[in-house]
Design an enzyme around this catalytic site. Structure first.
Site, PDB file in Angstrom:
ATOM      1  N   ASP A   1      11.606   8.537  -6.011  1.00  0.00           N
ATOM      2  CA  ASP A   1      10.864   7.972  -7.138  1.00  0.00           C
ATOM      3  C   ASP A   1      11.723   6.841  -7.677  1.00  0.00           C
ATOM      4  O   ASP A   1      12.794   7.079  -8.235  1.00  0.00           O
ATOM      5  CB  ASP A   1      10.632   9.042  -8.208  1.00  0.00           C
ATOM      6  CG  ASP A   1       9.863   8.527  -9.419  1.00  0.00           C
ATOM      7  OD1 ASP A   1       9.703   7.297  -9.557  1.00  0.00           O
ATOM      8  OD2 ASP A   1       9.437   9.353 -10.237  1.00  0.00           O
TER       9      ASP A   1
ATOM     10  N   ASN B   1       8.957  -1.676  -1.541  1.00  0.00           N
ATOM     11  CA  ASN B   1       7.514  -1.853  -1.522  1.00  0.00           C
ATOM     12  C   ASN B   1       6.802  -1.150  -2.674  1.00  0.00           C
ATOM     13  O   ASN B   1       5.709  -1.568  -3.070  1.00  0.00           O
ATOM     14  CB  ASN B   1       6.963  -1.329  -0.181  1.00  0.00           C
ATOM     15  CG  ASN B   1       5.454  -1.217  -0.180  1.00  0.00           C
ATOM     16  OD1 ASN B   1       4.743  -2.221  -0.127  1.00  0.00           O
ATOM     17  ND2 ASN B   1       4.956   0.010  -0.243  1.00  0.00           N
TER      18      ASN B   1
ATOM     19  N   TYR C   1       1.325  -8.176 -14.354  1.00  0.00           N
ATOM     20  CA  TYR C   1       1.785  -7.803 -13.016  1.00  0.00           C
ATOM     21  C   TYR C   1       2.531  -8.970 -12.378  1.00  0.00           C
ATOM     22  O   TYR C   1       3.609  -8.800 -11.789  1.00  0.00           O
ATOM     23  CB  TYR C   1       0.582  -7.415 -12.161  1.00  0.00           C
ATOM     24  CG  TYR C   1       0.866  -7.248 -10.688  1.00  0.00           C
ATOM     25  CD1 TYR C   1       1.414  -6.072 -10.186  1.00  0.00           C
ATOM     26  CD2 TYR C   1       0.560  -8.278  -9.787  1.00  0.00           C
ATOM     27  CE1 TYR C   1       1.657  -5.920  -8.827  1.00  0.00           C
ATOM     28  CE2 TYR C   1       0.795  -8.130  -8.430  1.00  0.00           C
ATOM     29  CZ  TYR C   1       1.346  -6.951  -7.954  1.00  0.00           C
ATOM     30  OH  TYR C   1       1.594  -6.806  -6.618  1.00  0.00           O
TER      31      TYR C   1
ATOM     32  N   LYS D   1       6.580  -9.697 -10.718  1.00  0.00           N
ATOM     33  CA  LYS D   1       6.886 -10.242  -9.399  1.00  0.00           C
ATOM     34  C   LYS D   1       7.713 -11.522  -9.503  1.00  0.00           C
ATOM     35  O   LYS D   1       8.538 -11.815  -8.627  1.00  0.00           O
ATOM     36  CB  LYS D   1       5.594 -10.490  -8.616  1.00  0.00           C
ATOM     37  CG  LYS D   1       4.825  -9.213  -8.294  1.00  0.00           C
ATOM     38  CD  LYS D   1       5.688  -8.214  -7.507  1.00  0.00           C
ATOM     39  CE  LYS D   1       4.895  -6.994  -7.075  1.00  0.00           C
ATOM     40  NZ  LYS D   1       5.690  -6.032  -6.279  1.00  0.00           N
TER      41      LYS D   1
ATOM     42  N   THR E   1      -6.194  -2.390  -0.922  1.00  0.00           N
ATOM     43  CA  THR E   1      -5.515  -1.104  -1.094  1.00  0.00           C
ATOM     44  C   THR E   1      -5.941  -0.522  -2.439  1.00  0.00           C
ATOM     45  O   THR E   1      -6.638  -1.165  -3.224  1.00  0.00           O
ATOM     46  CB  THR E   1      -3.982  -1.260  -1.080  1.00  0.00           C
ATOM     47  OG1 THR E   1      -3.560  -1.965  -2.267  1.00  0.00           O
ATOM     48  CG2 THR E   1      -3.510  -2.024   0.151  1.00  0.00           C
TER      49      THR E   1
END
Length: 236
Positions: free
Chosen positions: A59, A82, A159, A163, A194
């Site tokens: 985790d 990932n 989000y 990144k 996904t």
């Protein structure tokens, strides 16, 4: 045979990346927050003919979990950060809740950073180690300031900020590790279907994993501190 650890590998792009790298002759540890899910993913790959895989509980938001995973590994040549979450949309930075914002950074940025820090002693023992951070074109400041920027990107602003930070980590770490012959790069799989985006992406997981696998299989040890997509580089 190289040893690979992929976080968040029990499904989606992580799982497909594990599948492709295992078929290419690497031994792949499928990192998963839930060991049962990781075991099911590993069993699925083994049933399809990939014997050189194993699940591992990790985790990325739990430092003790990361340390325990590190203790289970005898060696490590490639770390693929990932694991990530997308957060609820719309997520305009001007009004996104700080609780939700921090949750995004905890997994997408701090998770990758602390996983890398813990795994570095193992990577340093490898003669040709690499770190790949799975990023997004939404994290590219050049693309965010381009006239061709898609208008719906604002739905993913928070989000995207995680990144952008991850890309900064890639560059800084690559510079720090140049003398140690450990390569560090970012890669974007593109808008892949996904559960991260409720399967709305236009790329298949096979297509999304391709850029990651291409970078993972690259033999050129001079390639570091760069940002890639399927087919080439992407601007920071």
């Amino acid at each position: 045979m190289r040893t690979v650890l992929i976080t968040g590998a029990n499904k989606g792009i992580g799982f497909e990346t594990a599948r492709q790298l295992a078929l290419a002759g690497n031994f792949v540890y499928l990192g998963s927050r839930d060991l049962l899910s990781g075991q099911k993913a590993a069993d699925k790959l083994k049933a399809a003919g990939s014997a050189n895989v194993a699940p591992i509980h990790i985790d990325v938001t739990d430092i003790e979990s990361i340390r325990k995973a590190k203790d289970e590994l005898n060696s490590l040549d490639l770390l693929i950060n990932n694991a990530g979450i997308s957060g609820e949309q719309a997520q305009h930075i001007a009004e996104y809740s700080m609780e939700a914002f921090r949750a995004l950074f905890e997994t997408n940025y701090f998770g990758a950073v602390q996983t890398t820090q813990v795994m570095l002693p193992l990577l340093r023992k490898s003669s040709a180690a690499s770190i790949i951070n799975v990023s997004s074109e939404i994290g590219s400041l050049t693309m965010q300031t381009s006239a061709e920027r898609p208008p719906n990107w604002s739905n993913f602003s928070s989000y995207g900020a995680t990144k952008t930070a991850l890309n900064g980590f890639t560059v800084m770490l690559a510079n720090e590790l140049r003398g140690e012959h450990i390569t560090v790069n970012s890669v974007t799989p593109g808008y892949t279907a996904t559960d991260l985006n409720q399967f709305k992406g236009f790329k298949s997981v096979e297509e999304g994993a391709r850029a990651i696998v291409q970078l993972a299989m690259l033999d050129d040890r001079t390639v570091t501190g760069r940002f890639f997509k399927d087919g080439g580089e992407i601007p920071w």
